[in-house]
Design a protein around this motif. Structure first.
Motif, short mmCIF file in Angstrom:
data_model
loop_
_atom_site.label_atom_id
_atom_site.label_comp_id
_atom_site.label_asym_id
_atom_site.label_seq_id
_atom_site.Cartn_x
_atom_site.Cartn_y
_atom_site.Cartn_z
N ILE A 91 -4.10 7.59 -7.69
CA ILE A 91 -3.95 6.41 -6.84
C ILE A 91 -4.34 5.16 -7.61
CG2 ILE A 91 -4.84 5.25 -4.79
CD1 ILE A 91 -5.06 8.03 -3.47
N ALA B 87 1.71 7.14 -6.52
CA ALA B 87 0.66 8.12 -6.78
C ALA B 87 1.18 9.53 -6.59
CB ALA B 87 -0.53 7.85 -5.87
N ARG C 181 -1.97 2.04 -8.60
CA ARG C 181 -2.29 0.66 -8.24
C ARG C 181 -2.18 -0.24 -9.48
NH1 ARG C 181 -4.41 -0.41 -3.58
NH2 ARG C 181 -5.25 1.71 -3.38
N VAL D 282 1.90 2.01 -3.48
CA VAL D 282 0.85 2.67 -4.26
C VAL D 282 0.82 4.16 -3.96
CG1 VAL D 282 -1.65 2.85 -4.59
CG2 VAL D 282 -0.56 0.59 -4.48
N GLN D 283 0.90 4.52 -2.67
CA GLN D 283 0.85 5.92 -2.29
C GLN D 283 2.07 6.69 -2.81
OE1 GLN D 283 -1.69 7.53 -0.82
NE2 GLN D 283 -2.84 5.59 -0.89
N GLU E 205 0.83 -1.21 0.00
CA GLU E 205 0.00 0.00 0.00
C GLU E 205 0.86 1.26 0.00
OE1 GLU E 205 -3.19 2.25 -0.53
OE2 GLU E 205 -3.15 0.04 -0.60
#
Length: 558
Positions: A549, A536, A553, A532-533, A529
């Protein structure tokens, strides 16, 4: 493979450790967070220049340590054996910089010099920074690329053996030729010296014996006079000693039976009389044979004069030493005759080995030439994918002298801005090292190494901002190529491109923080996670949108 990197007291890094993945490691972070500092620290165990200005705390030493897995790496094992270091499955490289500026290097806790550290690290890490003078511009690497594509491993091994034997035979031949030339320069003088000693015909101990004989002859008159006097005094004098002893014996004889000791005394006097008679006869005999011979004396003087001149000339003191020189000169003259046979033998062997090397070199040349077109087409296609649609690579092989890897001069030529159709018009191509920029070299190297990765035993590959100047699809393609390259070896890449970050097997994030008024660099491995952040934010800024985001992903899951 670089398993762990530990850094202590380097620039704004107080202390950190990184455990790398064996596949694709991506390092991201904000500009100025310390990504380049990581590479600067790594450069210390790669043999970089030590600088005390990097010490954050001037009261403590800086330590950079890398732990590498080297199981099965033959070149590394060979290096360790050559330098009397333990051959293990792991190698620890450590560099220490003390506050006074003294630098120390270690391999598995054994102190080594910087040259040894640099040589070993070059077998473990292949570092590509944007503005490096990359090995891509070196003919040896370019030759290795063609050999890898041609599958020349066994052929090169056979060639190396023949070439090494030819070189050894050639060196021996050159040494023998130089020896012959030296012999020929000295031959006349050696021959003269040998003949001079040969004509002298000296026998062992002759000069020493002649010297003794000369002294005897020169003293013959004195010797004869002394011997004659001895004989005269013993037997021929008016009252010779022998006669006196006889008289004494006669005087004592009548009293022998009156004293027990007298018979023994008489016996001894009688024995002395007999001995003196014998001495007188021996003196006369010797005197009769001692003669003064001036002709013999002249002969000896002449012989000794020759001998002494030879002793002085050759700087020795005895006849036997002169005879030893005579034998040495004979051996040298004999060697001159034998050396021609050896030269002929070595010349034939060297020529045969050279012909074998030329035959194998010809096979290498044909194999390399057969791969040129395929290399050009595949690399040029990859260059289009990585955002260089007008760049073209061209490989040339020119004949050269026989060397350790054949008789070819390989040159990679490059044109980064080739207009459509210009190839047919003979557009200019120049050596890669002269025309390609840092970013172009990095991407070109990536394309080439992705083709030969299965054939060359590449070390850990580290790319620093290989993605400079590209984005979008080109960056994605770079990520795909890098991902494929990392399938069989470790790759570490510092990047600003989300497309590359999305391909990571391990994603590290570099950050800065302030503690107690001091700015420090830290690094952490991101979970799914967090990845992903982070991606992003690379796409949409500090506060990414839902679309960013979602896009991130998809990149991670692609």
């Amino acid at each position: 493979m670089l398993k762990r990197l530990h850094i202590q007291n380097y620039a704004i890094i107080q202390e950190l450790s990184i455990d790398f993945s064996g596949r694709l490691n991506i390092i991201t972070g904000e500009t100025g967070a310390g990504k380049s500092i990581l590479l600067g620290a790594l450069d210390q165990i790669l043999g970089g220049r030590a600088d005390i200005s990097v010490l954050q705390d001037k009261s403590r030493k800086c330590v950079v340590e890398g732990i590498f897995s080297v199981a099965g790496r033959r070149e590394v094992s060979a290096f360790m054996e050559e330098n009397d270091l333990d051959v293990l499955d792991e190698v620890v490289l450590r560099r220490e910089i003390s506050p006074p500026g003294k630098s120390r290097s270690f391999i598995n806790d054994t102190p080594v010099n910087l040259a040894q550290l640099s040589r070993l690290s070059s077998l473990l890490v292949d570092l590509h920074q944007q503005f490096d003078t990359l090995e891509l511009g070196e003919s040896e690497f370019q030759r290795k690329v063609l050999d890898a594509l041609a599958g020349h491993t066994d052929l090169l091994r056979e060639y190396h053996g023949i070439y090494a034997s030819w070189q050894e035979a050639s060196r021996e031949l050159e040494g023998l030729q130089a020896q012959k030339l030296q012999f020929e320069r000295e031959a006349d003088y050696n021959r003269f010296q040998f003949q001079e000693l040969e004509d002298a015909g000296l026998r062992p101990q002759e000069l020493e014996e002649l010297d003794a004989e000369l002294k005897r002859l020169e003293s013959s008159e004195g010797i004869q006079a002394a011997l004659t006097r001895i004989h005269h005094e013993l037997r021929e004098n008016e009252t010779p000693i022998v006669q006196q002893l006889r008289v004494l014996v006669q005087q004592l004889q009548p009293y022998a039976e009156y004293h027990p000791d007298l018979p023994e005394l008489l016996s001894r006097l009688h024995a002395a009389q007999v001995e003196l008679l014998d001495l007188a006869g021996e003196a006369q005999r010797i005197a009769d044979h001692v003669q003064y011979d001036p002709r013999r004396i002249d002969q000896i003087h002449e012989r000794l004069s020759l001998g002494y001149r030879l002793l002085k000339k050759h700087g020795v003191k005895t006849t036997d030493e002169l005879l030893a020189i005579h034998r040495q000169l004979a051996d040298r003259l004999r060697s001159v005759l034998e050396i021609d046979d050896r030269l002929a033998e070595l010349g034939s062997r060297s020529q045969a080995l050279r012909q074998q090397a030329e035959t194998l070199a010809g096979r290498l040349t044909r194999g390399r030439q057969a791969k040129i077109r395929g290399l050009e087409d595949q690399v040029n296609a990859l260059l289009v994918r990585v955002g260089m649609p007008n760049a073209r690579l061209k490989a040339e092989i020119n004949p050269g002298p026989l060397g350790p890897s054949g008789a070819d001069q390989v040159e990679f030529l490059f044109n980064a801005n080739l207009p459509a159709g210009a190839r047919a018009q003979g557009a200019p191509f120049l050596p890669v090292r002269k025309v390609a920029s840092g970013g172009e070299l990095s991407r070109l190297m990536l394309c080439i190494k992705s083709l030969v990765a299965q054939s060359i035993d590449l070390p850990t590959l580290i790319f620093d901002e290989i993605d400079t100047g590209i984005s979008g699809e080109a960056a994605r393609q770079v990520g795909i190529i890098m991902k494929g390259l990392a399938a069989s070896r470790q790759v570490i890449c510092i990047t600003h491109q989300p497309q590359l970050a999305g391909k990571a097997d391990a994603h590290f994030f570099v950050y800065k923080e302030t503690r107690q008024g001091t700015v420090r660099t830290g690094i952490r491995l991101l979970d799914a996670e967090e990845r992903v952040q982070a991606i992003a934010r690379m796409l949409g800024g500090e506060k990414p949108t839902a679309a960013a985001i979602q896009n991130a992903r998809e990149m991670v899951n692609d």
